[in-house]
Every structure is written in structure tokens, then in C-alpha cells.
Design an enzyme around this catalytic site. Structure first.
Site, PDB file in Angstrom:
ATOM      1  N   ASP A  83     -13.442   7.995   7.590  1.00 26.93           N
ATOM      2  CA  ASP A  83     -13.718   8.901   8.703  1.00 26.93           C
ATOM      3  C   ASP A  83     -14.593   8.146   9.689  1.00 26.93           C
ATOM      4  OD1 ASP A  83     -14.621  10.833  10.480  1.00 26.93           O
ATOM      5  OD2 ASP A  83     -15.092  12.313   8.934  1.00 26.93           O
ATOM      6  N   ASN A  90      -7.782   2.274  16.885  1.00 26.73           N
ATOM      7  CA  ASN A  90      -6.791   3.205  17.408  1.00 26.73           C
ATOM      8  C   ASN A  90      -7.212   4.662  17.270  1.00 26.73           C
ATOM      9  OD1 ASN A  90      -3.873   4.197  17.996  1.00 26.73           O
ATOM     10  ND2 ASN A  90      -4.290   4.951  15.926  1.00 26.73           N
ATOM     11  N   TYR A 107     -11.958  13.843  27.605  1.00 20.57           N
ATOM     12  CA  TYR A 107     -11.181  12.715  27.089  1.00 20.57           C
ATOM     13  C   TYR A 107     -11.223  11.559  28.084  1.00 20.57           C
ATOM     14  CZ  TYR A 107      -7.106   9.991  25.573  1.00 20.57           C
ATOM     15  OH  TYR A 107      -6.267   8.975  25.181  1.00 20.57           O
ATOM     16  N   LYS A 119     -12.857   7.738  27.553  1.00 24.16           N
ATOM     17  CA  LYS A 119     -12.119   6.484  27.644  1.00 24.16           C
ATOM     18  C   LYS A 119     -12.756   5.541  28.666  1.00 24.16           C
ATOM     19  CE  LYS A 119      -9.031   7.177  24.485  1.00 24.16           C
ATOM     20  NZ  LYS A 119      -9.038   6.373  23.252  1.00 24.16           N
ATOM     21  N   VAL A 141       2.970   8.188  25.671  1.00 26.53           N
ATOM     22  CA  VAL A 141       3.856   7.974  24.525  1.00 26.53           C
ATOM     23  C   VAL A 141       4.193   9.289  23.825  1.00 26.53           C
ATOM     24  CG1 VAL A 141       4.181   6.608  22.434  1.00 26.53           C
ATOM     25  CG2 VAL A 141       2.641   5.783  24.224  1.00 26.53           C
ATOM     26  N   THR A 150       3.941  11.221  21.140  1.00 24.67           N
ATOM     27  CA  THR A 150       3.162  11.429  19.926  1.00 24.67           C
ATOM     28  C   THR A 150       2.707  12.874  19.920  1.00 24.67           C
ATOM     29  OG1 THR A 150       1.086  10.835  21.033  1.00 24.67           O
ATOM     30  CG2 THR A 150       2.301   9.046  19.958  1.00 24.67           C
TER      31      THR A 150
END
Length: 238
Positions: free
Chosen positions: A58, A86, A160, A164, A193, A195
């Protein structure tokens, strides 16, 4: 040359695809995830490929990171070549820059910035004993201050995006700090992508995104330390 990779967030999505493609090249891959036992695709890889080793970790728990490093070190003779950070989380798009609460920024920063920092610090002793000394941080064009006006003009999911941007700065700081030791530390935008995070309407297939990022990883040079790349290989502005 056979290399040793450590890949976080490896139970699904981009992380799992990284494990698939890297292991297919014959490299030793440590697939790190919070619940590797719950991922059927990862478990299938473990049965099919002897060069894939799953390790529970974790990224928001210091003890978990420490235990993972110890397990990896025991299996890799104390040296790894490449760390791919990742693991990351997103937030609800219902929040924008006008209504995002402080706790949402803190929650996402804990994983996307703090987790990457803790994991990188913990694995540095093993990376220092490796051959290539490469660290790839999976970022996003949403973290680019230059490109955000076109990438996300409405400011949705701002926590988010800000995380980043912070990750990009963290990348640059690690790159500067480790340059004298011949490390290559850089960020990459994987594209939009298909996902769980990107959704089914995303235009980029997982296999294409990972293949592009691995091509950059294989060919990147010391002079590119501290850079920000698109998965296609072109450089992005911060």
C-alpha cells in the site's frame, strides 16, 4: 540484458499492462499492488510466467512499503534497475476548482504525491545497486500548467490535476538530486487510455500506451533526466 523492474499499481489497468509487456521481454518483474491476490489477471500471469513476482504494498502505508522493499530485496539480491511509479487515484468529476474541499486535495495528494515520494525513497538503496538507475513517474497532461487551458478548461477533477502538477515538481527535484549518481528520473503522460479511470470512450488502447512508454524508457538518455514526455515519445511542456 535482463533487467529487474518494480512496478506499482500492478493489479489492473496500466500497471498490469506494464507487467505483461515487460515480463514478455524476459525481464524480472516485481508487481506491487494493495491486493494482488484479488486480481485474477495478475494471478494468471503469476501462473504463466516465472519472471513475475507479486508483492503486497500500500503506497500510503510506510510499514507496508518497508515490508515490500524487504521482500523485493530478498528476491533480487539487493538490486533493481527500474522503478515505475504507476499507482495513483482520481477523484469525482463532480468536483471542480470552485467546490473541491480541502480533504479531497489531501486524499489524492497522499497517494499521487506522498506515496510516490515514500516509495521512491524506500527503493533508492536498491536502485543505487542496479545497472540503469531509471525512475518513471506516471503523470498526466492534466498536470501541465502550459496545457491545462485546453486539456481541462472547466477545471473538473481539480485535485487530481494539481496532484499531477506536484508530481511533476517532485520528479524534477528527484532528477536534480540524483543526477550526480547518473540516475534518469522523468514523468510521462500515458495518453487518454481505456482504463477504469479513463473510461471506455478513451481513444488510446492500453497496449499502445504501454508500448510507447516502454520505447521511451528503453531509449532515454542521461541528458533527458528530469523531462516530461508524452507516451508517443514527444516532450511536453511543464
Amino acid at each position: 540484458m535482463t533487467l529487474t523492474y518494480v512496478i506499482t499499481g500492478a493489479s489492473r489497468g496500466l500497471g498490469l499492462e506494464f507487467v505483461k509487456q515487460v515480463s514478455l521481454q524476459g525481464h524480472l518483474v516485481f508487481a506491487l499492488a494493495r491486493h494482488p491476490e484479488s486480481s485474477e489477471p495478475l494471478q494468471a500471469l503469476l501462473k504463466d510466467r516465472e519472471n513475475v513476482i507479486a508483492v503486497k504494498m500500500d503506497t500510503t502505508c510506510e510499514n507496508s512499503i518497508k515490508e515490500a522493499v524487504e521482500k523485493v530485496s530478498q528476491r533480487c539480491a539487493g538490486a533493481i534497475d527500474i522503478l515505475i511509479n504507476n499507482a495513483g487515484i482520481n477523484g469525482p468529476k463532480t468536483f471542480n476548482v470552485e467546490n473541491t474541499p480541502k480533504k479531497e486535495y489531501v486524499r489524492i495528494f497522499e497517494t499521487n504525491v506522498g506515496g510516490v515520494s515514500d516509495v521512491t525513497q524506500a527503493f533508492l538503496p536498491l536502485l543505487r545497486q542496479g545497472t540503469t538507475k531509471k525512475i518513471l513517474n506516471i503523470s498526466s497532461i492534466l498536470g501541465s500548467i502550459t496545457n491545462i487551458a485546453t486539456a481541462n478548461p472547466g477545471g473538473h477533477g481539480s485535485a487530481y490535476d494539481v496532484s499531477k502538477t506536484a508530481l511533476n515538481m517532485l520528479t524534477k527535484l528527484f532528477a536534480n538530486h540524483l543526477a550526480k549518481e547518473n540516475f534518469i528520473v522523468y514523468s510521462t503522460h500515458p495518453g487518454w487510455v481505456k482504463t477504469d479511470m479513463g473510461g471506455e470512450s478513451a481513444p488510446v488502447e492500453q497496449a499502445d500506451s504501454i508500448a510507447g512508454m516502454l520505447k521511451v524508457l528503453d531509449t532515454i538518455q542521461p541528458q533527458d533526466n528530469g523531462s516530461f514526455y508524452n507516451y508517443t515519445g514527444s516532450k511536453l511542456e511543464w
